[in-house]
Design an enzyme around this catalytic site. Structure first.
Site, PDB file in Angstrom:
ATOM      1  N   PRO A  10       0.793  -1.226   0.000  1.00 44.73           N
ATOM      2  CA  PRO A  10       0.000   0.000   0.000  1.00 44.73           C
ATOM      3  C   PRO A  10       0.824   1.275   0.000  1.00 44.73           C
ATOM      4  CG  PRO A  10      -0.097  -1.088   2.128  1.00 44.73           C
ATOM      5  CD  PRO A  10       0.561  -2.052   1.183  1.00 44.73           C
ATOM      6  N   ASN A  11       0.305   2.236  -0.716  1.00 45.32           N
ATOM      7  CA  ASN A  11       0.843   3.602  -0.826  1.00 45.32           C
ATOM      8  C   ASN A  11       2.085   3.708  -1.708  1.00 45.32           C
ATOM      9  OD1 ASN A  11      -1.121   4.860   0.985  1.00 45.32           O
ATOM     10  ND2 ASN A  11      -0.129   3.624   2.562  1.00 45.32           N
ATOM     11  N   ARG A  18       4.886  11.013  -2.169  1.00 49.77           N
ATOM     12  CA  ARG A  18       4.624  11.011  -0.729  1.00 49.77           C
ATOM     13  C   ARG A  18       5.950  10.985   0.038  1.00 49.77           C
ATOM     14  NH1 ARG A  18       3.817   5.548   2.716  1.00 49.77           N
ATOM     15  NH2 ARG A  18       5.135   4.322   1.386  1.00 49.77           N
ATOM     16  N   TYR A  23      11.219   8.551   1.255  1.00 51.04           N
ATOM     17  CA  TYR A  23      11.180   7.521   0.208  1.00 51.04           C
ATOM     18  C   TYR A  23      11.842   7.946  -1.104  1.00 51.04           C
ATOM     19  CZ  TYR A  23       7.855   5.455   3.465  1.00 51.04           C
ATOM     20  OH  TYR A  23       7.269   4.930   4.590  1.00 51.04           O
ATOM     21  N   ASN A  74       8.029  -5.693  -1.239  1.00 53.02           N
ATOM     22  CA  ASN A  74       7.984  -4.574  -0.295  1.00 53.02           C
ATOM     23  C   ASN A  74       6.537  -4.515   0.179  1.00 53.02           C
ATOM     24  OD1 ASN A  74       7.850  -2.259   1.166  1.00 53.02           O
ATOM     25  ND2 ASN A  74       8.999  -1.001  -0.292  1.00 53.02           N
ATOM     26  N   ALA A  77       3.265  -0.958   4.643  1.00 50.76           N
ATOM     27  CA  ALA A  77       2.734  -0.974   6.016  1.00 50.76           C
ATOM     28  C   ALA A  77       2.303  -2.374   6.457  1.00 50.76           C
ATOM     29  CB  ALA A  77       1.562  -0.003   6.123  1.00 50.76           C
ATOM     30  N   ASP A  87       1.560 -15.874   6.002  1.00 50.05           N
ATOM     31  CA  ASP A  87       1.052 -17.230   5.733  1.00 50.05           C
ATOM     32  C   ASP A  87       1.100 -17.544   4.238  1.00 50.05           C
ATOM     33  OD1 ASP A  87       0.602 -17.676   8.415  1.00 50.05           O
ATOM     34  OD2 ASP A  87      -1.568 -17.437   8.325  1.00 50.05           O
ATOM     35  N   GLU A  98      12.761  -9.582   1.112  1.00 49.98           N
ATOM     36  CA  GLU A  98      11.962  -8.468   1.639  1.00 49.98           C
ATOM     37  C   GLU A  98      12.754  -7.171   1.457  1.00 49.98           C
ATOM     38  OE1 GLU A  98      11.131  -9.164   5.774  1.00 49.98           O
ATOM     39  OE2 GLU A  98      10.393  -7.117   6.121  1.00 49.98           O
ATOM     40  N   HIS A 100      12.745  -2.873   1.925  1.00 46.50           N
ATOM     41  CA  HIS A 100      12.191  -1.594   2.400  1.00 46.50           C
ATOM     42  C   HIS A 100      13.070  -0.483   1.868  1.00 46.50           C
ATOM     43  CE1 HIS A 100       9.651  -3.923   4.959  1.00 46.50           C
ATOM     44  NE2 HIS A 100      10.715  -4.578   5.394  1.00 46.50           N
ATOM     45  N   ILE A 101      12.444   0.517   1.306  1.00 46.62           N
ATOM     46  CA  ILE A 101      13.195   1.636   0.739  1.00 46.62           C
ATOM     47  C   ILE A 101      13.900   2.401   1.854  1.00 46.62           C
ATOM     48  CG2 ILE A 101      12.925   3.838  -0.496  1.00 46.62           C
ATOM     49  CD1 ILE A 101      10.473   2.457  -1.913  1.00 46.62           C
ATOM     50  N   SER A 102      13.167   2.670   2.916  1.00 44.45           N
ATOM     51  CA  SER A 102      13.738   3.394   4.057  1.00 44.45           C
ATOM     52  C   SER A 102      14.368   2.407   5.038  1.00 44.45           C
ATOM     53  CB  SER A 102      12.640   4.197   4.769  1.00 44.45           C
ATOM     54  OG  SER A 102      11.677   3.319   5.333  1.00 44.45           O
ATOM     55  N   ARG A 107      13.483   4.343  12.267  1.00 43.27           N
ATOM     56  CA  ARG A 107      12.210   5.063  12.307  1.00 43.27           C
ATOM     57  C   ARG A 107      11.396   4.658  13.544  1.00 43.27           C
ATOM     58  NH1 ARG A 107       9.490   4.684   6.586  1.00 43.27           N
ATOM     59  NH2 ARG A 107       8.248   6.361   7.531  1.00 43.27           N
TER      60      ARG A 107
HETATM   61  C1  DHK Z   1       7.199   1.512   3.073  1.00 44.40           C
HETATM   62  C2  DHK Z   1       6.092   1.865   3.803  1.00 44.40           C
HETATM   63  O1  DHK Z   1       5.006   2.333   3.188  1.00 44.40           O
HETATM   64  C3  DHK Z   1       6.076   1.800   5.270  1.00 44.40           C
HETATM   65  O2  DHK Z   1       4.796   1.509   5.782  1.00 44.40           O
HETATM   66  C4  DHK Z   1       7.104   0.833   5.830  1.00 44.40           C
HETATM   67  C5  DHK Z   1       8.379   0.857   3.702  1.00 44.40           C
HETATM   68  C6  DHK Z   1       8.464   1.075   5.195  1.00 44.40           C
HETATM   69  C7  DHK Z   1       9.643   1.214   2.943  1.00 44.40           C
HETATM   70  O3  DHK Z   1      10.590   1.747   3.534  1.00 44.40           O
HETATM   71  O4  DHK Z   1       9.717   0.914   1.757  1.00 44.40           O
HETATM   72  O5  DHK Z   1       7.182   0.992   7.228  1.00 44.40           O
END
Ligand code: DHK
Length: 145
Positions: A10-11, A18, A23, A74, A77, A87, A98, A100-102, A107
Site C-alpha cells: 500500500p501507498n 509522498r 522515500y 515490499n 505498512a 502465511d 523483503e 524496504h526503501i527506508s 524510524r
Molecule cells: C514503506 C512503507 O510504506 C512503510 O509503511 C514501511 C516501507 C516502510 C519502505 O521503507 O519501503 O514501514
C-alpha cells in the site's frame, strides 16, 4: 524460466510524491524500469505489481506459487501487521527477498517488527530504490544455487 514477482504494497503507487524526504523522488514506474533493466542484465524476467489491498496481495502470492520463480516483496505498512501475507509467503516454495526503501530500524518503533521477515531469505532496508536491484542480484544467486 519463470519470472520473479516484484510485489509492492500500500501507498507505493504514490512513490515520488509522498514523503520524498523518506522515500525519495523516484516513482514506482522508475522502480519498475530499474527492475526490468537489472533483471535483463542478470538473465531474469520480472513481473511487477502493486496493490493497496491486503487480500489482493495474498492472491498475487498464491498465483506466484505456480507462476513465479522467486518473490521480491515490499509489503509497505503490511510488513508490520499482516499474518495473512506471512502465511501466503509460507505457502510459496522459492526465494523470498523483503525490501524496504527506508531504514525501518531508524524510524518509529512500530516499524521495527516485520511479520514477513519470519519467511524472507534476506531483508534489505535503507538502500533506497536500489534495494530492489540488490534483491534481484540476490535472487539470481539463489536461483543458480
Ligand atoms: C514503506 C512503507 O510504506 C512503510 O509503511 C514501511 C516501507 C516502510 C519502505 O521503507 O519501503 O514501514
Amino acid at each position: 524460466m519463470k519470472p520473479v514477482l516484484i510485489l509492492n504494497g500500500p501507498n507505493l503507487n504514490l512513490l515520488g510524491q509522498r514523503q520524498p524526504e523518506v522515500y525519495g523522488r523516484e516513482t514506482l514506474a522508475d522502480v519498475e524500469r530499474l527492475c526490468a533493466e537489472t533483471a535483463s542484465s542478470l538473465g531474469l524476467k520480472t513481473q511487477f505489481r502493486q496493490s493497496n489491498h491486503e487480500g489482493a496481495l495474498v492472491e498475487m502470492i498464491h498465483e506466484a506459487r505456480a507462476e513465479a520463480a522467486a518473490i521480491v516483496i515490499n509489503p509497505a505498512a503490511y510488513t508490520h501487521t499482516s499474518v495473512a501475507i506471512l502465511d501466503a509467503l509460507n505457502a510459496f516454495d522459492g526465494p523470498v527477498i523483503e525490501v524496504h526503501i527506508s531504514n525501518v530500524h531508524k524510524r518509529e518503533s512500530f516499524r521495527h517488527h516485520s511479520y514477513v521477515s519470519a519467511r524472507a531469505d534476506a531483508v534489505i532496508a535503507g538502500c533506497g530504490t536500489q534495494g530492489y536491484a540488490l534483491a534481484l542480484h540476490r535472487v539470481a544467486t539463489l536461483l543458480k544455487g
